[in-house]
Design an enzyme around this catalytic site. Structure first.
Site, mmCIF file in Angstrom:
data_model
loop_
_atom_site.group_PDB
_atom_site.id
_atom_site.type_symbol
_atom_site.label_atom_id
_atom_site.label_comp_id
_atom_site.label_asym_id
_atom_site.label_seq_id
_atom_site.Cartn_x
_atom_site.Cartn_y
_atom_site.Cartn_z
ATOM 1 N N ASP A 1 -22.707 -153.368 -15.050
ATOM 2 C CA ASP A 1 -23.634 -153.291 -15.985
ATOM 3 C C ASP A 1 -23.783 -151.549 -16.166
ATOM 4 O OD1 ASP A 1 -25.762 -153.003 -17.565
ATOM 5 O OD2 ASP A 1 -26.716 -154.991 -16.946
ATOM 6 N N TYR B 1 -34.746 -155.975 -5.653
ATOM 7 C CA TYR B 1 -34.286 -156.423 -6.799
ATOM 8 C C TYR B 1 -33.750 -155.563 -7.802
ATOM 9 C CZ TYR B 1 -33.787 -158.906 -11.229
ATOM 10 O OH TYR B 1 -33.300 -159.508 -12.463
ATOM 11 N N LYS C 1 -29.314 -159.823 -11.558
ATOM 12 C CA LYS C 1 -28.486 -160.591 -10.760
ATOM 13 C C LYS C 1 -27.100 -159.992 -10.932
ATOM 14 C CE LYS C 1 -30.617 -164.256 -9.894
ATOM 15 N NZ LYS C 1 -30.659 -164.932 -8.687
HETATM 16 C C1 F6R Z 1 -31.728 -161.064 -15.969
HETATM 17 C C2 F6R Z 1 -31.924 -159.700 -16.701
HETATM 18 C C3 F6R Z 1 -32.978 -159.624 -17.587
HETATM 19 C C4 F6R Z 1 -34.201 -158.608 -17.161
HETATM 20 C C5 F6R Z 1 -35.385 -158.769 -18.140
HETATM 21 C C6 F6R Z 1 -36.363 -157.766 -17.622
HETATM 22 O O1 F6R Z 1 -30.272 -160.640 -15.268
HETATM 23 O O2 F6R Z 1 -31.211 -158.801 -16.576
HETATM 24 O O3 F6R Z 1 -33.619 -160.919 -17.889
HETATM 25 O O4 F6R Z 1 -34.503 -158.864 -15.920
HETATM 26 O O5 F6R Z 1 -35.036 -158.394 -19.193
HETATM 27 O O6 F6R Z 1 -35.676 -156.442 -17.568
HETATM 28 P P1 F6R Z 1 -36.386 -155.064 -17.295
HETATM 29 O O7 F6R Z 1 -37.067 -155.407 -15.899
HETATM 30 O O8 F6R Z 1 -35.467 -154.184 -17.089
HETATM 31 O O9 F6R Z 1 -37.517 -154.791 -18.257
HETATM 32 MG MG MG Z 2 -28.369 -155.331 -17.658
HETATM 33 MG MG MG Z 3 -25.352 -158.959 -16.805
#
Ligand code: F6R
Ligand code: MG
Ligand code: MG
Length: 368
Positions: free
Chosen positions: A11, A232, A235
């Protein structure tokens, strides 16, 4: 002659939050890999996106863990991450956790599935790419493909598959692995891989016969980002490569395992259980509650290392029922809001406010 198929993903940044890799980034990756093909570093390649993950599928003769190929992928990701930063994409460079490349991309953030094998007279190859879930999401379908006769008719009726397969299973907590034989050890295999956040299928091998026993017929990426980063960071959105036909599960038997949208962990904030939905390439973008988790599949024939394809394997109304089922399950799970088992259990959550909440209540808890 042996060929190596490497699927390396990261990513590097996406548009509208964690939804989609924009065309500009895919184009940039493509330019770099065209160059690598012209200088004969690789034989062929295809670029995909699984939601917000940039996927580099490459064929070459350098074997697995090749410094040259891993270095190439690292360079491409770096370049794309720089562009993503320039474009102020969301999570630009998020999976490139380390700065320096020192010979192998393993442990630096990206996910890798690669295998070297002798290309057969006709070599069908099926690639799977998931978004918003973790490597253990492949346990159930890979098990069904190579060990469940209710999924794979060939295990019962094809004499060359009748003796079964060998599973290489990794314990990603204790960093060890075990080889187990199906069908002899079916129940023990399931005892392990049912615990999908800890035990993951890494490779599958034939037991010999038509195919060399030391050459894998399936491989899955098993990188865990949080083990690299120590916290964290999202994923691990896994990928897999599966070889098909002529003594292996047929293409249709391989795809059949995805007709059931099983529950996987991931989805919103990597902290929820939800169904995995098999979708055509054009729907590989997670929107509802950052999901539900998705899987795309690309089919190829290999021709002396050249890739003939892709065929968008889930672009078929025969998978409409699985998609509808996945939507029903998604709706049912969502109604639970912050309650388990929609939300993962405390130990499995990738991040949580629970320790802080407990801490703030320290003085108010009364002993019972
Ligand atoms: C799951 C994922 C998203 C983010 C969520 C919060 O793998 O990538 O669900 O966890 O959008 O993202 P942040 O913490 O970047 O605002
Ligand atoms: Mg992402
Ligand atoms: Mg992804």
């Amino acid at each position: 002659m042996k060929v190596t198929v490497s699927l390396i993903k990261a990513d590097v940044g996406s548009v509208a939050g964690h939804a989609l890799v924009p065309e500009e980034i895919k184009k940039l990756a493509e330019e770099s890999l065209i160059n690598a093909m012209e200088t004969e570093k690789i034989i062929d390649f295809r670029i995909f996106n699984a939601g917000d993950d940039l996927e580099l599928l490459m064929t070459h003769r350098k074997g697995v863990d090749s410094q040259e190929i891993h270095g190439l992928a690292w360079e491409v990701f770096k370049k794309c991450a720089d562009k993503a930063k320039e474009m102020k994409l969301y999570g630009a460079g998020q999976d490139l956790l380390k700065d320096a490349f020192s010979g192998n991309i393993r442990g630096l953030g990206p996910g890798i599935a690669e295998m070297e094998f002798t290309e057969r007279k006709a070599e069908p190859l099926i690639v799977f790419m998931m978004d918003k879930t973790e490597p253990g999401a492949f346990n159930l379908p890979i098990f069904k493909i190579f060990a469940d006769p209710f999924n794979t008719a060939g295990l019962v009726i094809d004499p060359s598959m009748h003796s079964g397969f060998v599973f290489e299973i990794w314990d990603i907590l204790e960093h060890r692995r075990v080889f187990m034989r199906a069908p002899e050890e079916l129940y023990s295999i399931l005892a392990l891989i049912g615990a999908k956040s800890r035990f993951v299928i890494k490779r599958v091998y034939p037991k010999g016969g038509k195919l060399p026993a030391e050459e894998p017929v399936a491989v899955i990426s098993t990188e865990k980002l949080y083990q690299v980063a120590g916290e964290y960071v999202g994923k691990d959105d896994p990928v897999a490569i599966v070889r098909a036909q002529s003594g292996l599960p047929a293409v249709g038997e391989i795809l059949e395992a995805f007709a059931f949208p099983h529950l996987v962990s991931g989805w919103m904030r990597g902290s929820h259980n939800g169904p995995i939905m098999p979708v055509p390439f054009r729907y590989s973008k997670c929107t509802r509650f950052d999901g539900p988790p998705r899987c795309i599949s690309a089919g190829f024939q290999l021709c002396n290392g050249k890739l003939i394809g892709p065929v968008d394997m889930f672009d078929d109304p025969a998978f409409d029922y699985a998609r509808q089922k996945a939507n029903e399950i998604a709706e049912y799970m969502r109604r639970h809001g912050p309650f388990e088992p929609h939300r993962l259990s405390a130990e499995e959550m990738e991040y949580t406010t629970l320790p802080k909440v407990l801490d703030s209540l320290k003085g108010r808890f009364e002993q019972l």
